[in-house]
Every structure is written in structure tokens, then in C-alpha cells.
Design an enzyme around this catalytic site. Structure first.
Site, mmCIF file in Angstrom:
data_model
loop_
_atom_site.group_PDB
_atom_site.id
_atom_site.type_symbol
_atom_site.label_atom_id
_atom_site.label_comp_id
_atom_site.label_asym_id
_atom_site.label_seq_id
_atom_site.Cartn_x
_atom_site.Cartn_y
_atom_site.Cartn_z
ATOM 1 N N ASP A 176 15.388 5.471 21.284
ATOM 2 C CA ASP A 176 13.815 5.694 21.236
ATOM 3 C C ASP A 176 13.371 6.140 22.566
ATOM 4 O O ASP A 176 14.167 6.356 23.715
ATOM 5 C CB ASP A 176 13.476 4.248 21.497
ATOM 6 C CG ASP A 176 11.828 3.796 21.324
ATOM 7 O OD1 ASP A 176 11.492 3.113 20.433
ATOM 8 O OD2 ASP A 176 11.169 4.358 21.947
ATOM 9 N N ASN B 60 4.573 5.616 9.327
ATOM 10 C CA ASN B 60 3.626 5.767 8.347
ATOM 11 C C ASN B 60 3.013 7.325 8.820
ATOM 12 O O ASN B 60 3.132 7.374 9.710
ATOM 13 C CB ASN B 60 2.300 4.841 8.610
ATOM 14 C CG ASN B 60 2.563 3.683 7.594
ATOM 15 O OD1 ASN B 60 2.810 3.805 6.632
ATOM 16 N ND2 ASN B 60 2.427 2.483 8.188
ATOM 17 N N PRO B 61 2.215 7.880 7.776
ATOM 18 C CA PRO B 61 2.183 7.419 6.428
ATOM 19 C C PRO B 61 3.367 7.862 5.637
ATOM 20 O O PRO B 61 4.061 8.992 5.724
ATOM 21 C CB PRO B 61 1.018 8.262 5.849
ATOM 22 C CG PRO B 61 1.049 9.755 6.760
ATOM 23 C CD PRO B 61 1.618 9.163 8.219
ATOM 24 N N THR C 131 10.451 3.409 2.661
ATOM 25 C CA THR C 131 10.223 1.980 2.296
ATOM 26 C C THR C 131 9.022 1.811 1.181
ATOM 27 O O THR C 131 8.979 0.934 0.283
ATOM 28 C CB THR C 131 9.724 1.083 3.457
ATOM 29 O OG1 THR C 131 8.737 1.564 4.174
ATOM 30 C CG2 THR C 131 10.928 0.760 4.377
ATOM 31 N N ASP D 122 4.522 -4.010 0.124
ATOM 32 C CA ASP D 122 3.348 -4.038 -0.981
ATOM 33 C C ASP D 122 3.752 -4.930 -2.032
ATOM 34 O O ASP D 122 2.978 -5.789 -2.592
ATOM 35 C CB ASP D 122 2.540 -3.114 -1.581
ATOM 36 C CG ASP D 122 2.239 -1.907 -0.274
ATOM 37 O OD1 ASP D 122 1.426 -2.401 0.670
ATOM 38 O OD2 ASP D 122 2.981 -0.901 -0.214
ATOM 39 N N ARG E 113 4.190 -8.421 -0.909
ATOM 40 C CA ARG E 113 2.879 -9.105 -0.724
ATOM 41 C C ARG E 113 2.251 -9.611 -2.152
ATOM 42 O O ARG E 113 1.558 -10.511 -2.109
ATOM 43 C CB ARG E 113 1.995 -8.039 -0.100
ATOM 44 C CG ARG E 113 2.352 -8.019 1.356
ATOM 45 C CD ARG E 113 1.574 -6.712 2.052
ATOM 46 N NE ARG E 113 1.838 -6.641 3.380
ATOM 47 C CZ ARG E 113 1.701 -5.685 4.214
ATOM 48 N NH1 ARG E 113 1.329 -4.551 3.806
ATOM 49 N NH2 ARG E 113 2.192 -5.909 5.498
ATOM 50 N N HIS F 112 1.895 3.879 -0.314
ATOM 51 C CA HIS F 112 1.726 2.605 0.394
ATOM 52 C C HIS F 112 0.596 2.964 1.310
ATOM 53 O O HIS F 112 0.785 3.532 2.335
ATOM 54 C CB HIS F 112 2.988 2.501 1.367
ATOM 55 C CG HIS F 112 2.926 1.503 2.511
ATOM 56 N ND1 HIS F 112 2.745 0.294 2.393
ATOM 57 C CD2 HIS F 112 3.181 1.717 3.908
ATOM 58 C CE1 HIS F 112 2.838 -0.417 3.189
ATOM 59 N NE2 HIS F 112 2.796 0.497 4.261
ATOM 60 N N THR G 271 2.633 -5.269 11.948
ATOM 61 C CA THR G 271 3.279 -5.946 11.237
ATOM 62 C C THR G 271 4.661 -5.892 11.525
ATOM 63 O O THR G 271 5.088 -4.543 11.707
ATOM 64 C CB THR G 271 2.952 -5.627 9.720
ATOM 65 O OG1 THR G 271 3.457 -4.277 9.216
ATOM 66 C CG2 THR G 271 1.398 -5.500 9.285
#
Ligand SMILES: NC(=O)C1=CN([C@@H]2O[C@H](COP(=O)(O)OP(=O)(O)OC[C@H]3O[C@@H](n4cnc5c(N)ncnc54)[C@H](O)[C@@H]3O)[C@@H](O)[C@H]2O)C=CC1
Ligand SMILES: CC(=O)C(=O)O
Length: 287
Positions: free
Chosen positions: A14, A99-100, A122, A127, A130, A155, A205
Site C-alpha cells: 500500500d 470500484n467501479p 468481485t 449484491d 445482499r 456492481h 463497507t
């Protein structure tokens, strides 16, 4: 991953060195409790003999910044990561959640020149999880009783749920009176907004996507041949090509063993086409 695979060699890279050190100390504390894994900091050269490179880096949207600005920023971050990993001699699989995610997975495949099977996003795994939660809460059943409920497409805002193969307690959803068309649309909308609701409440999240990444990585490391909803390369599936989008696929040692095309009705195929158009427009705007 440390909790679900007994022995992994996990290298964290990182640009924020302080955070990396903090993460490593924190993650090392897990290892004696779960197996014999090693966690250390490193560089992209450590990918040379790695099985998987997981990419989760990214920046959130700043006030006044457009989505396009964010795509551009995260694409630049992606380039700064994928190129040195490929140059290290890495021959494993890329797994992406930044993302995206569908666009960044497509770009990772382009940048790396890797075969499409070895680049996985992913996608709609989170989703789909969920959707199972929303269905279980609505029907007051254990979430484990919900099977084959999938979210497909992007997503993001153009995602859509498909219920044709979904069952609860072994019964097809169409047999359940409480789930009329309006209710199913409400559940889909609840899935669509769930990430934003979590971000509004706690800033980001964390847990859901972490487990989605774990399931994909574990399937690769253990050659599991398990079906998971992911961001997969569409090569004629749903009438689409040259784009990654959410659909179930079989994941095994070499990455994506098979992309599964679900039986969709005409309106669902249109929704998949809309997701694909949206992704293509974003990709074109980056060129
Ligand atoms: N696909 C999904 O279901 C989910 C995707 N996300 C996405 O994951 C990304 C990261 O989110 P968070 O972990 O919450 O953000 P975060 O800000 O907590 O972590 C991002 C990390 O990326 C690092 N980073 C930034 N530029 C880098 C570079 N050039 N090289 C190496 N590292 C770099 C930062 O230093 C930071 O530690 C975002 O794009 C977010 O939207 C997050 C949750 C779910
Ligand atoms: C952040 C994100 O993509 C999600 O939780 O859905």
C-alpha cells in the site's frame, strides 16, 4: 482469507506505509489462532511467484468530484499497480474489488494482457449476498434457506435481480404469495441502495466484500470448482462481449473455469444490455 485457508503467505502493499505496518501487525495477530500463515509487507516484486494478486486500492469520491474524475483516478492507481505486478513475472490470477469494479476488471485484463480467465472481479457477489439477506428478512427465514438468488449486471446502479431459479426452503419464489412483483422490485431497490446506506452510516463497507474476496481466492487456491457470482468476461454471453459484468461462474485453480449464462427473460436481457452499454460508455470516456 487467514481464517479460511490454513496456510497462506500474505504480502500487503500500500502506498500508505504507516497503515500497511498497522495492518500487518493487526493481521499477524490472527495467524496463531487460525493456522500457520505468514503476513508481511513487501513490494510488487513479491508477486513474481504468487498465486493471486488481490487489488483493493482506490480512492473515494471527493466533494465536487464527478464519477468520471473518480474513474480516472482509480484507473491511474490501477495502472500503477498492474504494470509492476506483470513486470515481476507474475503468472497467477488478478482478483479486483476496487470500484467501479466491472470497468476496472476489464481494464486490468487489457493492461495485463492476461487471458480473461485469469482476471476476476468481485462483481455482483456482494449484491447477491445482499439479495439473500433482504429475502431472508422479508420471509423471516434463515438466510441459508435462500438458494440461487442472483444479482446480475453492473456492481452499481444498473444491477438487477433474477429470481427465476431462486428457491426458499426448496420452493420456487414464484410459489410464495408474499413475494409479488412489487415486493420483488422493492427488494431489488433495497439491494441497490444497501452499499450507500452502509457508507452513509459508517463511512465504508468492509465485511461483505472481504468475504466475497475470500471465497474467490479460496476457490482458486483450493481448486474448488465452486459457482460464484463474479464480474466475469462476457464473450457472447447474454449477447455481450468485450466487457466484464456480474454473472455466475465456476471458479477453480486456473481462475474462471466456466462463465454461466443464466436463462433470462427479454426484460432481464435488456437490463444486462443496459449495464453493458453503461460500462462501454465509461471505458470510452477514459480513452
Ligand atoms: N466491489 C465491492 O463490492 C466493494 C468495493 N470497494 C471499493 O474498494 C476501494 C477501496 O475502498 P476502501 O478499502 O474502503 O478504501 P480505503 O481508503 O480504506 O483503502 C484504500 C487503500 O488504497 C490505498 N491506495 C491508494 N492508492 C494506491 C496506490 N496507488 N497504490 C497502492 N495503494 C494505494 C490507500 O493508501 C488505502 O490504504 C474503493 O474503490 C471502494 O469503492 C469497497 C467495498 C466494496
Ligand atoms: C462500496 C461498494 O461498492 C459496496 O459496498 O457495494
Amino acid at each position: 482469507l487467514l481464517q479460511n485457508v490454513a496456510s497462506v503467505d500474505l504480502v500487503v502493499v500500500d502506498i500508505n506505509k504507516e497503515r500497511t505496518l498497522g495492518d500487518i501487525l493487526d493481521l499477524q495477530d490472527v495467524t496463531p489462532l487460525t493456522g500457520s500463515s505468514v503476513v508481511r509487507s513487501g513490494t510488487y516484486d513479491d508477486a513474481s511467484d504468487a498465486d493471486i494478486a488481490v487489488i483493493t486500492a482506490g480512492v473515494p469520491r471527493q466533494p465536487g468530484e464527478s464519477r468520471l474524475d473518480l474513474f480516472k483516478k482509480n484507473t491511474n492507481i490501477l495502472k500503477a499497480i498492474v504494470t509492476p505486478i506483470v513486470n515481476s513475472g507474475f503468472e497467477g490470477c488478478f482478483v479486483i474489488s476496487s470500484n467501479p469494479v466491472d470497468v476496472l476488471t476489464t481494464i486490468t485484463q487489457h493492461l495485463s494482457g492476461f487471458s480473461k480467465e485469469k482476471v476476476i472481479g468481485t462483481g455482483t457477489s456482494l449484491d447477491s449476498a445482499r439479495l439473500c439477506v433482504e429475502l431472508a428478512l422479508k420471509l423471516n427465514v434463515l438466510v441459508s434457506e435462500i438458494k440461487n438468488a442472483y444479482v446480475l449486471g453492473e456492481h452499481g446502479d444498473s444491477l438487477f435481480a433474477t429470481f427465476a431459479e431462486a428457491t426458499v426452503l426448496g420452493k420456487n419464489l414464484s410459489e410464495i404469495a408474499a413475494l409479488d412483483k412489487k415486493t420483488l422490485l422493492e427488494l431489488e431497490e433495497s439491494v441497490r441502495s444497501r452499499g450507500s446506506r452502509i457508507i452513509d452510516l459508517k463511512g465504508a463497507t468492509h465485511y461483505g466484500v472481504a468475504v466475497c474476496l475470500m471465497k474467490i481466492c479460496k476457490a482458486i487456491l483450493n481448486d474448488e470448482e465452486v459457482t460464484l457470482p463474479i464480474s466475469a468476461p462476457l464473450v457472447g454471453h447474454y449477447g455481450q462481449k468485450d466487457i466484464y459484468l456480474g454473472t455466475p461462474a465456476i471458479i477453480a485453480g486456473g481462475g474462471i473455469k466456466q462463465v454461466i449464462e443464466m436463462q433470462l427473460v427479454a426484460t432481464e436481457r435488456q437490463k444486462m444490455a443496459l449495464s453493458a452499454e453503461k460500462m462501454r460508455a465509461i471505458l470510452a470516456s477514459l480513452e
